[in-house]
Design a protein around this motif. Sequence first.
Motif, PDB file in Angstrom:
ATOM      1  N   SER A   1       0.831  -1.193   0.000  1.00  0.00           N
ATOM      2  CA  SER A   1       0.000   0.000   0.000  1.00  0.00           C
ATOM      3  C   SER A   1       0.865   1.242   0.000  1.00  0.00           C
ATOM      4  N   ARG A   2       0.454   2.224  -0.778  1.00  0.00           N
ATOM      5  CA  ARG A   2       1.195   3.465  -0.865  1.00  0.00           C
ATOM      6  C   ARG A   2       0.300   4.615  -0.417  1.00  0.00           C
ATOM      7  N   ARG A   3       0.873   5.559   0.317  1.00  0.00           N
ATOM      8  CA  ARG A   3       0.136   6.731   0.763  1.00  0.00           C
ATOM      9  C   ARG A   3       0.823   7.973   0.216  1.00  0.00           C
ATOM     10  N   LYS A   4       0.026   8.880  -0.305  1.00  0.00           N
ATOM     11  CA  LYS A   4       0.571  10.136  -0.797  1.00  0.00           C
ATOM     12  C   LYS A   4       1.071  10.968   0.389  1.00  0.00           C
ATOM     13  N   GLU A   5       2.241  11.538   0.245  1.00  0.00           N
ATOM     14  CA  GLU A   5       2.784  12.402   1.294  1.00  0.00           C
ATOM     15  C   GLU A   5       1.954  13.682   1.352  1.00  0.00           C
ATOM     16  N   ILE A   6       1.438  14.028   2.539  1.00  0.00           N
ATOM     17  CA  ILE A   6       0.583  15.199   2.707  1.00  0.00           C
ATOM     18  C   ILE A   6       1.365  16.322   3.375  1.00  0.00           C
ATOM     19  N   GLU A   7       1.351  17.487   2.724  1.00  0.00           N
ATOM     20  CA  GLU A   7       2.023  18.657   3.298  1.00  0.00           C
ATOM     21  C   GLU A   7       1.259  19.146   4.531  1.00  0.00           C
ATOM     22  N   HIS A   8       1.996  19.610   5.531  1.00  0.00           N
ATOM     23  CA  HIS A   8       1.373  20.159   6.746  1.00  0.00           C
ATOM     24  C   HIS A   8       1.482  21.688   6.720  1.00  0.00           C
ATOM     25  N   HIS A   9       0.646  22.290   5.876  1.00  0.00           N
ATOM     26  CA  HIS A   9       0.653  23.753   5.786  1.00  0.00           C
ATOM     27  C   HIS A   9       0.093  24.392   7.055  1.00  0.00           C
ATOM     28  N   LEU A  10      -0.796  23.673   7.744  1.00  0.00           N
ATOM     29  CA  LEU A  10      -1.396  24.157   8.991  1.00  0.00           C
ATOM     30  C   LEU A  10      -1.211  23.106  10.071  1.00  0.00           C
TER      31      LEU A  10
ATOM     32  N   ALA B   1     -16.289  27.405  10.341  1.00  0.00           N
ATOM     33  CA  ALA B   1     -16.861  27.180   9.004  1.00  0.00           C
ATOM     34  C   ALA B   1     -18.377  27.071   9.073  1.00  0.00           C
ATOM     35  N   GLU B   2     -19.048  27.708   8.115  1.00  0.00           N
ATOM     36  CA  GLU B   2     -20.500  27.654   8.024  1.00  0.00           C
ATOM     37  C   GLU B   2     -20.969  26.974   6.742  1.00  0.00           C
ATOM     38  N   ASP B   3     -20.115  26.986   5.737  1.00  0.00           N
ATOM     39  CA  ASP B   3     -20.464  26.385   4.440  1.00  0.00           C
ATOM     40  C   ASP B   3     -20.155  24.893   4.449  1.00  0.00           C
ATOM     41  N   ASP B   4     -21.106  24.087   3.973  1.00  0.00           N
ATOM     42  CA  ASP B   4     -20.913  22.627   3.967  1.00  0.00           C
ATOM     43  C   ASP B   4     -19.701  22.197   3.152  1.00  0.00           C
ATOM     44  N   HIS B   5     -19.463  22.921   2.057  1.00  0.00           N
ATOM     45  CA  HIS B   5     -18.303  22.569   1.215  1.00  0.00           C
ATOM     46  C   HIS B   5     -16.995  22.735   1.993  1.00  0.00           C
ATOM     47  N   HIS B   6     -16.897  23.819   2.760  1.00  0.00           N
ATOM     48  CA  HIS B   6     -15.706  24.065   3.556  1.00  0.00           C
ATOM     49  C   HIS B   6     -15.551  23.031   4.666  1.00  0.00           C
ATOM     50  N   VAL B   7     -16.669  22.721   5.334  1.00  0.00           N
ATOM     51  CA  VAL B   7     -16.636  21.742   6.418  1.00  0.00           C
ATOM     52  C   VAL B   7     -16.177  20.382   5.897  1.00  0.00           C
TER      53      VAL B   7
ATOM     54  N   TRP C   1      -4.385  20.718  -2.075  1.00  0.00           N
ATOM     55  CA  TRP C   1      -3.839  21.104  -0.767  1.00  0.00           C
ATOM     56  C   TRP C   1      -2.305  21.106  -0.792  1.00  0.00           C
ATOM     57  N   ASN C   2      -1.728  20.076  -1.317  1.00  0.00           N
ATOM     58  CA  ASN C   2      -0.265  20.000  -1.358  1.00  0.00           C
ATOM     59  C   ASN C   2       0.341  21.140  -2.160  1.00  0.00           C
ATOM     60  N   GLU C   3      -0.328  21.513  -3.250  1.00  0.00           N
ATOM     61  CA  GLU C   3       0.239  22.521  -4.144  1.00  0.00           C
ATOM     62  C   GLU C   3      -0.011  23.946  -3.664  1.00  0.00           C
ATOM     63  N   ASP C   4      -1.229  24.235  -3.192  1.00  0.00           N
ATOM     64  CA  ASP C   4      -1.581  25.624  -2.873  1.00  0.00           C
ATOM     65  C   ASP C   4      -2.118  25.825  -1.466  1.00  0.00           C
ATOM     66  N   GLY C   5      -2.029  24.810  -0.621  1.00  0.00           N
ATOM     67  CA  GLY C   5      -2.475  24.981   0.752  1.00  0.00           C
ATOM     68  C   GLY C   5      -3.972  25.194   0.857  1.00  0.00           C
ATOM     69  N   LEU C   6      -4.375  25.956   1.856  1.00  0.00           N
ATOM     70  CA  LEU C   6      -5.794  26.176   2.133  1.00  0.00           C
ATOM     71  C   LEU C   6      -6.498  26.842   0.961  1.00  0.00           C
TER      72      LEU C   6
ATOM     73  N   GLY D   1      -5.884  26.528  -2.183  1.00  0.00           N
ATOM     74  CA  GLY D   1      -6.147  25.558  -3.232  1.00  0.00           C
ATOM     75  C   GLY D   1      -7.234  24.568  -2.851  1.00  0.00           C
ATOM     76  N   LEU D   2      -7.312  24.231  -1.560  1.00  0.00           N
ATOM     77  CA  LEU D   2      -8.279  23.240  -1.113  1.00  0.00           C
ATOM     78  C   LEU D   2      -9.703  23.781  -1.105  1.00  0.00           C
ATOM     79  N   MET D   3      -9.878  25.022  -0.712  1.00  0.00           N
ATOM     80  CA  MET D   3     -11.222  25.573  -0.575  1.00  0.00           C
ATOM     81  C   MET D   3     -11.841  25.883  -1.926  1.00  0.00           C
ATOM     82  N   PRO D   4     -13.138  25.606  -2.130  1.00  0.00           N
ATOM     83  CA  PRO D   4     -13.800  25.903  -3.408  1.00  0.00           C
ATOM     84  C   PRO D   4     -13.926  27.406  -3.614  1.00  0.00           C
ATOM     85  N   SER D   5     -13.767  27.831  -4.847  1.00  0.00           N
ATOM     86  CA  SER D   5     -13.872  29.268  -5.153  1.00  0.00           C
ATOM     87  C   SER D   5     -15.135  29.493  -5.961  1.00  0.00           C
ATOM     88  N   PHE D   6     -16.274  29.534  -5.241  1.00  0.00           N
ATOM     89  CA  PHE D   6     -17.557  29.713  -5.908  1.00  0.00           C
ATOM     90  C   PHE D   6     -18.000  31.180  -5.928  1.00  0.00           C
TER      91      PHE D   6
END
Length: 364
Positions: free
Chosen positions: A4-13, A25-31, A67-72, A74-79
């Motif tokens: 089994s292989r696991r992707k290395e996850i950056e710890h930006h926070l 957080a109040e938005d379901d997407h963010h949660v 997340w790995n590339e752009d941190g928070l 990059g992870l959060m949706p931009s709607f």
Amino acid sequence: MERSRRKEIEHHLTEEEIDELLREAEDDHHVRRLGFLKNLYKGDSIPEAADREGRSAATGGRWADAWNEDGLEGLMPSFGGGRPPKLDEDEQDELVEMLRDGQPWKSQEIQHLLQEEFGVSYSPNYLGTFLRELGLSYAKPRPKRPHRPENPDEILEERVDDALDEDDQPHNKREGEEEEGWIVEDNICTDGGTVLGFFDASKPQPYDNSRRVWYVDDPHIERELVKTHDSAVGFYALNGESLVTFTENEEKEQICGVLEKIREQNPGKRILLVLDKHGSHRCEYTRKRAHQLGIDLIFIPSSSPHLDPIEQVWKYLKWTMAPIVVESEAEFKDLVQETFEKITKRVSFAKKWCEQFLDFQMLS
């Protein structure tokens, strides 16, 4: 056996900072995305972390990459600005499941599916980008051998371990077969260690039209093509003497004759022979003769030639010999033996096999 292989996850926070963002957080997407990230921090694999949030592994992979590339950011949706996506997250996951059930797909078929099921269409130039973002791959399908088991690596690993575990029972003998004849010959000594090797037959020929050559005019060869109808039967030894010889056919009597030559080349030691399940290899006649010679046979699972490193030896031998011109069948056979002897001095053809299946402590 796959590991089994696991992707290395950056710890930006820090985990505490993620908890604080979750509380605010109040938005379901963010949660959902922050919860996915928290799961990863706790040690979940990407599929496990995504599943806890009701999302597919492909979606989790996209989130992890963002997340790995752009941190928070990059992870959060931009709607907030710009045109909203044609398919929301739930619809994208639904599409992936539809594509998984009916794979593989042509681009035109996916366009039709998008129109029929979701009422949307994408530019042909953008469709590939969209599908790759969903985690799909675009490649030629590989044919699956119908008789290959689901876990050939695990089956072979078990067989190798079983063969290395010496006991009083003949390893080659099958349950229900008669006892008569399953005795190692008196003149055979097998207590001087163990030789491990790979066994197979091939039909190399002294010409190869697939190899590119330089030419000025028309790329043709004006010479008589030497042919041989005999089979080359080879033994690729990791820690013993390799051997290749020619036989008129691959029937059991001929195969046992080669086993006798392998024994002559490797005296005083037990021999473990990895080979495929060709009829002349697995018949009782061959298995019994092998036992009499102090040779234990380890059969690779059906339709799994990738688990026999001698296949790579044959491939390299044919490639090496392709540009060499020979004048006779005898000259060609001499060349095969010379080339086989030279290239089987390299154990690199079996390096990955040894790392995956072999316990050198048990072999010594």
